[in-house]
Design an enzyme around this catalytic site. Structure first.
Site, PDB file in Angstrom:
ATOM      1  N   GLY A   6      -4.378 -15.992 -38.804  1.00 54.32           N
ATOM      2  CA  GLY A   6      -4.611 -16.351 -40.206  1.00 54.32           C
ATOM      3  C   GLY A   6      -3.443 -17.115 -40.811  1.00 54.32           C
ATOM      4  CB  THR A  62      -1.211  -9.309 -46.299  1.00 50.61           C
ATOM      5  OG1 THR A  62      -2.270  -9.366 -45.367  1.00 50.61           O
ATOM      6  CG2 THR A  62      -0.185 -10.379 -45.987  1.00 50.61           C
TER       7      THR A  62
HETATM    8  N1  ASP Z   1      -4.084 -13.573 -45.493  1.00 48.21           N
HETATM    9  C1  ASP Z   1      -4.253 -12.544 -44.501  1.00 48.21           C
HETATM   10  C2  ASP Z   1      -5.083 -13.085 -43.356  1.00 48.21           C
HETATM   11  O1  ASP Z   1      -6.074 -13.750 -43.602  1.00 48.21           O
HETATM   12  C3  ASP Z   1      -4.916 -11.311 -45.026  1.00 48.21           C
HETATM   13  C4  ASP Z   1      -4.425 -10.824 -46.367  1.00 48.21           C
HETATM   14  O2  ASP Z   1      -3.604 -11.449 -47.007  1.00 48.21           O
HETATM   15  O3  ASP Z   1      -4.889  -9.757 -46.797  1.00 48.21           O
HETATM   16  O4  ASP Z   1      -4.787 -12.790 -42.228  1.00 48.21           O
END
Ligand code: ASP
Length: 288
Positions: A188, A158
């Site tokens: 998310g 991300t």
């Molecule tokens: N926080 C992001 C989600 O849960 C994923 C990530 O940060 O890798 O969609």
């Protein structure tokens, strides 16, 4: 005032095979956003620009190269917040936009709503002249191979950016394809103001990464910002937020922070998190 900037490229398990690409992508995005800030550009424009460049980079889990959901489709989340005006914009589960962060910015600028999801958000794309993309163009060969083999290793990251501009204003932005193999319609933390993204000129700004469900439950970005009260050092506040996060959720996350004085910090409790920031005049990139 001297500007500050910190970027992240996700937290999770180390993926040394992608380390050089991540480093290169973070360097490119940092250099471009930093030069905007040095020329007096706003924190908001700098975080949007950095995130747009990272969304275009297939190394990261945002825009092109996003994780694929259970049904083989990319659904992306993004949000941003302006610490000066307290305005915010967010999108969840969008499939047809090349730059979810631009869509979030455009929702913020329109001013009526903060958060649009799914087909309503995509309709907004069409009526506000934001570049569309065919859903299959978001899927890279690497992500497709990974999805076919249900391979969870090598999670790409991300992306997030936090900036402090020469006028002393703060902004934060986050963008993601979410979790690998996620349920269709799952949104998310990266789309949720207070969880994945938060900015308040009076205290500080944060972008988070990690397990979204746990980050939402602990409103991790806002929790971190609150811990800056009383002039607490940003790294200290980030560590304290992660301690609370781990105790309450037993999960993994990371945060990047800039406080109201422009001091930069970050912390994570995952095995790796990629970050780019400046120490003195040197650009520091960690990308294991
Ligand atoms: N926080 C992001 C989600 O849960 C994923 C990530 O940060 O890798 O969609």
């Amino acid at each position: 005032m001297r500007p500050s900037l910190i970027l992240h490229g996700g937290a999770g398990s180390p993926a040394p095979e992608f380390s050089a690409d991540r480093r290169h992508g973070l360097q490119r995005a940092f250099t471009a956003a930093w030069s905007m800030l040095e020329q007096g550009g706003s924190a908001l424009d700098a975080v949007v620009h950095a995130v747009m460049l990272l969304e275009n980079d297939p190394t990261f889990n945002a825009g092109i190269g996003s994780c694929i959901n259970r049904d083989g489709i990319v659904e992306m989340d993004a949000s941003l917040m302006d610490g000066a005006t307290f305005h915010a914009g967010a999108v969840g589960a969008v499939r047809t936009v090349q730059h979810p962060i631009l869509l979030a910015q455009s929702i913020m600028q329109a001013g009526q709503h903060v958060f649009l999801v799914g087909s309503g958000a995509e309709e907004f794309v069409r009526t506000h002249g934001i570049p569309e993309i065919a859903p299959e163009q978001l899927i890279t060969e690497r992500q497709h191979r990974r999805w076919r083999s249900a391979q969870t290793h090598g999670e790409p990251g991300t992306v997030g950016a936090v900036a402090f501009d020469t006028a002393g204003h703060l902004a934060a932005a986050t963008s993601t394809g979410g979790l690998f193999n996620k349920h269709p319609g799952r949104v998310g933390d990266s789309a949720v103001i207070g969880a994945g993204t938060y900015a308040d000129d009076a205290l500080g700004a944060v972008s988070a990464t990690g397990v979204g469900e746990a980050i939402i439950r602990t409103t991790l970005a806002r929790t971190t910002v609150e811990l800056l009260r009383g002039g607490v050092d940003p790294t200290q506040a980030a560590r304290q937020a992660l301690t609370i996060f781990r105790q309450r959720t037993a999960s993994e996350a990371g945060v990047i922070v800039i406080d109201a004085l422009g001091r930069v910090g970050y912390a994570h409790n995952a095995s790796a998190m990629s970050v780019a920031y400046r120490r003195g005049d040197a650009l520091v990139i960690e990308a294991d």
